[in-house]
Design a protein around this motif. Sequence first.
Motif, PDB file in Angstrom:
ATOM      1  N   ARG A 107       9.892 -13.372   3.031  1.00 55.30           N
ATOM      2  CA  ARG A 107       9.971 -12.742   1.709  1.00 55.30           C
ATOM      3  C   ARG A 107       8.599 -12.340   1.190  1.00 55.30           C
ATOM      4  NH1 ARG A 107      11.411 -18.088   0.353  1.00 55.30           N
ATOM      5  NH2 ARG A 107      13.591 -17.453   0.400  1.00 55.30           N
ATOM      6  N   THR A 108       7.563 -13.139   1.504  1.00 59.36           N
ATOM      7  CA  THR A 108       6.216 -12.785   1.068  1.00 59.36           C
ATOM      8  C   THR A 108       5.716 -11.566   1.832  1.00 59.36           C
ATOM      9  OG1 THR A 108       5.689 -15.064   0.434  1.00 59.36           O
ATOM     10  CG2 THR A 108       3.835 -13.602   0.900  1.00 59.36           C
ATOM     11  N   VAL A 109       5.967 -11.518   3.126  1.00 56.76           N
ATOM     12  CA  VAL A 109       5.564 -10.369   3.931  1.00 56.76           C
ATOM     13  C   VAL A 109       6.280  -9.109   3.465  1.00 56.76           C
ATOM     14  CG1 VAL A 109       5.542  -9.388   6.252  1.00 56.76           C
ATOM     15  CG2 VAL A 109       5.064 -11.823   5.931  1.00 56.76           C
ATOM     16  N   LEU A 110       7.584  -9.213   3.218  1.00 51.12           N
ATOM     17  CA  LEU A 110       8.359  -8.064   2.769  1.00 51.12           C
ATOM     18  C   LEU A 110       7.889  -7.589   1.400  1.00 51.12           C
ATOM     19  CD1 LEU A 110      10.778  -6.225   3.418  1.00 51.12           C
ATOM     20  CD2 LEU A 110      12.238  -7.907   2.281  1.00 51.12           C
ATOM     21  N   SER A 111       7.576  -8.528   0.524  1.00 51.83           N
ATOM     22  CA  SER A 111       7.081  -8.165  -0.807  1.00 51.83           C
ATOM     23  C   SER A 111       5.753  -7.437  -0.724  1.00 51.83           C
ATOM     24  CB  SER A 111       6.932  -9.433  -1.669  1.00 51.83           C
ATOM     25  OG  SER A 111       8.154 -10.108  -1.811  1.00 51.83           O
ATOM     26  N   LEU A 112       4.871  -7.921   0.157  1.00 50.36           N
ATOM     27  CA  LEU A 112       3.584  -7.251   0.352  1.00 50.36           C
ATOM     28  C   LEU A 112       3.797  -5.836   0.876  1.00 50.36           C
ATOM     29  CD1 LEU A 112       0.527  -7.129   0.524  1.00 50.36           C
ATOM     30  CD2 LEU A 112       0.641  -8.345   2.714  1.00 50.36           C
ATOM     31  N   ALA A 113       4.729  -5.671   1.803  1.00 47.08           N
ATOM     32  CA  ALA A 113       5.004  -4.335   2.342  1.00 47.08           C
ATOM     33  C   ALA A 113       5.495  -3.393   1.250  1.00 47.08           C
ATOM     34  CB  ALA A 113       6.037  -4.434   3.464  1.00 47.08           C
ATOM     35  N   LEU A 114       6.370  -3.873   0.386  1.00 45.28           N
ATOM     36  CA  LEU A 114       6.867  -3.029  -0.714  1.00 45.28           C
ATOM     37  C   LEU A 114       5.737  -2.625  -1.652  1.00 45.28           C
ATOM     38  CD1 LEU A 114      10.265  -4.668  -1.731  1.00 45.28           C
ATOM     39  CD2 LEU A 114       9.905  -2.471  -0.608  1.00 45.28           C
ATOM     40  N   ALA A 115       4.858  -3.569  -1.967  1.00 42.56           N
ATOM     41  CA  ALA A 115       3.729  -3.260  -2.850  1.00 42.56           C
ATOM     42  C   ALA A 115       2.819  -2.211  -2.214  1.00 42.56           C
ATOM     43  CB  ALA A 115       2.946  -4.534  -3.170  1.00 42.56           C
ATOM     44  N   GLU A 116       2.620  -2.294  -0.899  1.00 37.40           N
ATOM     45  CA  GLU A 116       1.810  -1.296  -0.202  1.00 37.40           C
ATOM     46  C   GLU A 116       2.504   0.073  -0.214  1.00 37.40           C
ATOM     47  OE1 GLU A 116      -1.129  -1.717   0.592  1.00 37.40           O
ATOM     48  OE2 GLU A 116      -1.549  -3.648   1.528  1.00 37.40           O
ATOM     49  N   ILE A 117       3.814   0.090   0.014  1.00 33.48           N
ATOM     50  CA  ILE A 117       4.559   1.350   0.007  1.00 33.48           C
ATOM     51  C   ILE A 117       4.451   2.016  -1.355  1.00 33.48           C
ATOM     52  CG2 ILE A 117       6.876   2.354   0.146  1.00 33.48           C
ATOM     53  CD1 ILE A 117       7.528   0.112   2.199  1.00 33.48           C
ATOM     54  N   ALA A 118       4.576   1.236  -2.411  1.00 36.72           N
ATOM     55  CA  ALA A 118       4.519   1.793  -3.764  1.00 36.72           C
ATOM     56  C   ALA A 118       3.181   2.454  -4.046  1.00 36.72           C
ATOM     57  CB  ALA A 118       4.790   0.689  -4.791  1.00 36.72           C
ATOM     58  N   GLN A 119       2.114   1.988  -3.389  1.00 35.13           N
ATOM     59  CA  GLN A 119       0.784   2.578  -3.577  1.00 35.13           C
ATOM     60  C   GLN A 119       0.535   3.760  -2.640  1.00 35.13           C
ATOM     61  OE1 GLN A 119      -2.489  -0.512  -4.055  1.00 35.13           O
ATOM     62  NE2 GLN A 119      -0.792  -1.826  -3.402  1.00 35.13           N
ATOM     63  N   HIS A 121       0.545   3.421   0.703  1.00 34.06           N
ATOM     64  CA  HIS A 121      -0.110   2.907   1.907  1.00 34.06           C
ATOM     65  C   HIS A 121       0.930   2.725   3.005  1.00 34.06           C
ATOM     66  CE1 HIS A 121      -3.250   0.914  -0.996  1.00 34.06           C
ATOM     67  NE2 HIS A 121      -3.198   2.231  -1.094  1.00 34.06           N
ATOM     68  N   GLN A 122       1.526   3.833   3.450  1.00 38.30           N
ATOM     69  CA  GLN A 122       2.615   3.732   4.409  1.00 38.30           C
ATOM     70  C   GLN A 122       2.180   3.119   5.736  1.00 38.30           C
ATOM     71  OE1 GLN A 122       2.090   6.422   2.537  1.00 38.30           O
ATOM     72  NE2 GLN A 122       4.010   7.151   1.677  1.00 38.30           N
ATOM     73  N   SER A 123       1.037   3.521   6.257  1.00 39.94           N
ATOM     74  CA  SER A 123       0.592   3.021   7.556  1.00 39.94           C
ATOM     75  C   SER A 123       0.396   1.511   7.529  1.00 39.94           C
ATOM     76  CB  SER A 123      -0.703   3.714   7.979  1.00 39.94           C
ATOM     77  OG  SER A 123      -0.477   5.087   8.229  1.00 39.94           O
ATOM     78  N   ALA A 124      -0.214   1.012   6.462  1.00 46.22           N
ATOM     79  CA  ALA A 124      -0.415  -0.436   6.344  1.00 46.22           C
ATOM     80  C   ALA A 124       0.918  -1.159   6.272  1.00 46.22           C
ATOM     81  CB  ALA A 124      -1.263  -0.743   5.107  1.00 46.22           C
ATOM     82  N   ALA A 125       1.862  -0.587   5.524  1.00 46.24           N
ATOM     83  CA  ALA A 125       3.182  -1.217   5.392  1.00 46.24           C
ATOM     84  C   ALA A 125       3.927  -1.219   6.720  1.00 46.24           C
ATOM     85  CB  ALA A 125       3.993  -0.490   4.325  1.00 46.24           C
ATOM     86  N   VAL A 126       3.877  -0.105   7.436  1.00 48.51           N
ATOM     87  CA  VAL A 126       4.575  -0.021   8.723  1.00 48.51           C
ATOM     88  C   VAL A 126       3.991  -1.025   9.710  1.00 48.51           C
ATOM     89  CG1 VAL A 126       4.976   1.443  10.743  1.00 48.51           C
ATOM     90  CG2 VAL A 126       5.330   2.360   8.449  1.00 48.51           C
ATOM     91  N   GLN A 127       2.673  -1.151   9.746  1.00 46.50           N
ATOM     92  CA  GLN A 127       2.049  -2.109  10.652  1.00 46.50           C
ATOM     93  C   GLN A 127       2.470  -3.528  10.313  1.00 46.50           C
ATOM     94  OE1 GLN A 127      -0.033  -1.422  13.451  1.00 46.50           O
ATOM     95  NE2 GLN A 127       0.612  -3.545  13.762  1.00 46.50           N
ATOM     96  N   LEU A 128       2.496  -3.840   9.027  1.00 46.13           N
ATOM     97  CA  LEU A 128       2.897  -5.171   8.579  1.00 46.13           C
ATOM     98  C   LEU A 128       4.347  -5.458   8.971  1.00 46.13           C
ATOM     99  CD1 LEU A 128       1.828  -7.615   6.879  1.00 46.13           C
ATOM    100  CD2 LEU A 128       2.892  -6.520   4.899  1.00 46.13           C
ATOM    101  N   LEU A 129       5.231  -4.503   8.701  1.00 43.52           N
ATOM    102  CA  LEU A 129       6.642  -4.673   9.039  1.00 43.52           C
ATOM    103  C   LEU A 129       6.851  -4.795  10.544  1.00 43.52           C
ATOM    104  CD1 LEU A 129       8.121  -2.054   6.551  1.00 43.52           C
ATOM    105  CD2 LEU A 129       8.380  -4.538   6.382  1.00 43.52           C
ATOM    106  N   THR A 130       6.083  -4.035  11.307  1.00 50.61           N
ATOM    107  CA  THR A 130       6.193  -4.102  12.764  1.00 50.61           C
ATOM    108  C   THR A 130       5.753  -5.464  13.287  1.00 50.61           C
ATOM    109  OG1 THR A 130       5.811  -1.707  12.959  1.00 50.61           O
ATOM    110  CG2 THR A 130       5.453  -3.044  14.925  1.00 50.61           C
ATOM    111  N   ASP A 131       4.665  -5.995  12.735  1.00 51.35           N
ATOM    112  CA  ASP A 131       4.158  -7.289  13.173  1.00 51.35           C
ATOM    113  C   ASP A 131       5.158  -8.414  12.891  1.00 51.35           C
ATOM    114  OD1 ASP A 131       1.857  -6.094  14.053  1.00 51.35           O
ATOM    115  OD2 ASP A 131       0.672  -6.615  12.283  1.00 51.35           O
TER     116      ASP A 131
END
Length: 450
Positions: A107-119, A121-131
């Motif tokens: 849930r923390t990882v997913l929340s961080l990805a959403l916060a990045e997407i909202a800004q 920062h798609q590439s950072a979010a995709v990398q995080l989700l992939t990891d």
Amino acid sequence: MTSTATTSSRTAARLALGTALGSVMLTGCAMGGGGDRPSAFAAQAEATLAKGKPDKAIVLAEKAVAASPREAAQRALLGNAYLKAGRFVAAAQSFDDALDLGDESPRTVLSLALAEIAQGHQSAAVQLLTDWRDVIPASDLGLAMALAGETGRGVDILSQALRDGDSTVKTRQNLAYAFALDGRWREARVMMAQDVPADEINDRIGEWAAMGRPEDNQLRVATLLGAPVRGDDGQPQALALANFPGAAELAAEAAAAPVSGEAVPEAPVELASNQKLAPVAPAAEPVAPAAPAPAQPTQVSVAVVQPLPAAAAMEYPAPRFAGPKVAAKQPRMIGNYAPEAPKTVRSVRAAAAQKMTGNSPVLVQLGAFSSPESAQRAIGTYKRHGALADYRLVTTSAFVNGKQYWRVSASGFAGRSSASATCSTLRQGGNSCFVVNTLGAGGGAQYARR
């Protein structure tokens, strides 16, 4: 169908997307280890957040973090409050701090990805989700991927989840939304019709189409979470994790600090035959015999939280969405760094020194982290800082008191003077660093190139 059943069906369909990822953010955080005072603030913050008052919850959660700054649960709770308040810059900083402190829950990882997407920062979010794809539920992972611009991957993940038996309202409606983001409106309607009353489908499609422009990242995430669309300057600098190093981290930094009084020879600077030194600044005055170098600070350095103005931006590729094609630049904050200071004689000289790269044993240590994943995220942030553009970023692991740490450093300096100039430039921007001579700390250490 009875009137009650119809109302229940409509309500479930409306909430399917609104709670698809949002429900993950409101799960209670386990408290403990922070003492009565921070736990009391945290409990009040959770209760206030559950009542739909995120701004008041932020005040309480910030008090909990200030009272127990190295408690991962408090940082995650603060991130949840920021997220529900639409403060996505601050939310990303808080969730990243929680990860650095050991909270690696999905849930923390997913929340961080959403916060990045909202800004944007798609590439950072995709990398995080992939990891973290193996631990995040497919129903959440697929929609998050689609929101991050990987619409085809999102559709594939959600379709596979349905084939594997995850046939819930949430999964079906997330797939409908992923179809829409991928421009497959017919499939979106068919999937939506399984749960949404026929007289509401056109309205829902219209809502999704209205948020289909590439620059609507913040609006899409805010709508999904039921949060407002607002500006954000980031979390308070006083709460930056770098201000609160742990005892073990301080010990690790002390072990890495150079020996007081050591002399570091400067490596000669070699220029190509067709190159000339530009007269950027007058030659340095003769220097008296070098005095013993002062002992370096032993404070640990992790990613420093620095609110940034929207002007400090980089272009990011826009995700593929249906609807009107509007060319837009996606804002990209430059990590957690403050904008560089205005150019002065001192900064120009420092910039000139930075160009004189070499292979001396001198490094500029930027941070020490508790996991290789945290170190890798930090490297991505450091790479975007102009003062480090000409240098190689390396990591090395070390055991201190039985615990392993991963240090991130900049290498490739001609000697101590150029390393010190670079560190000075970083400090002018509010960032932490110090100069290390590897020969003084067991020069046989091998640095893993990232």
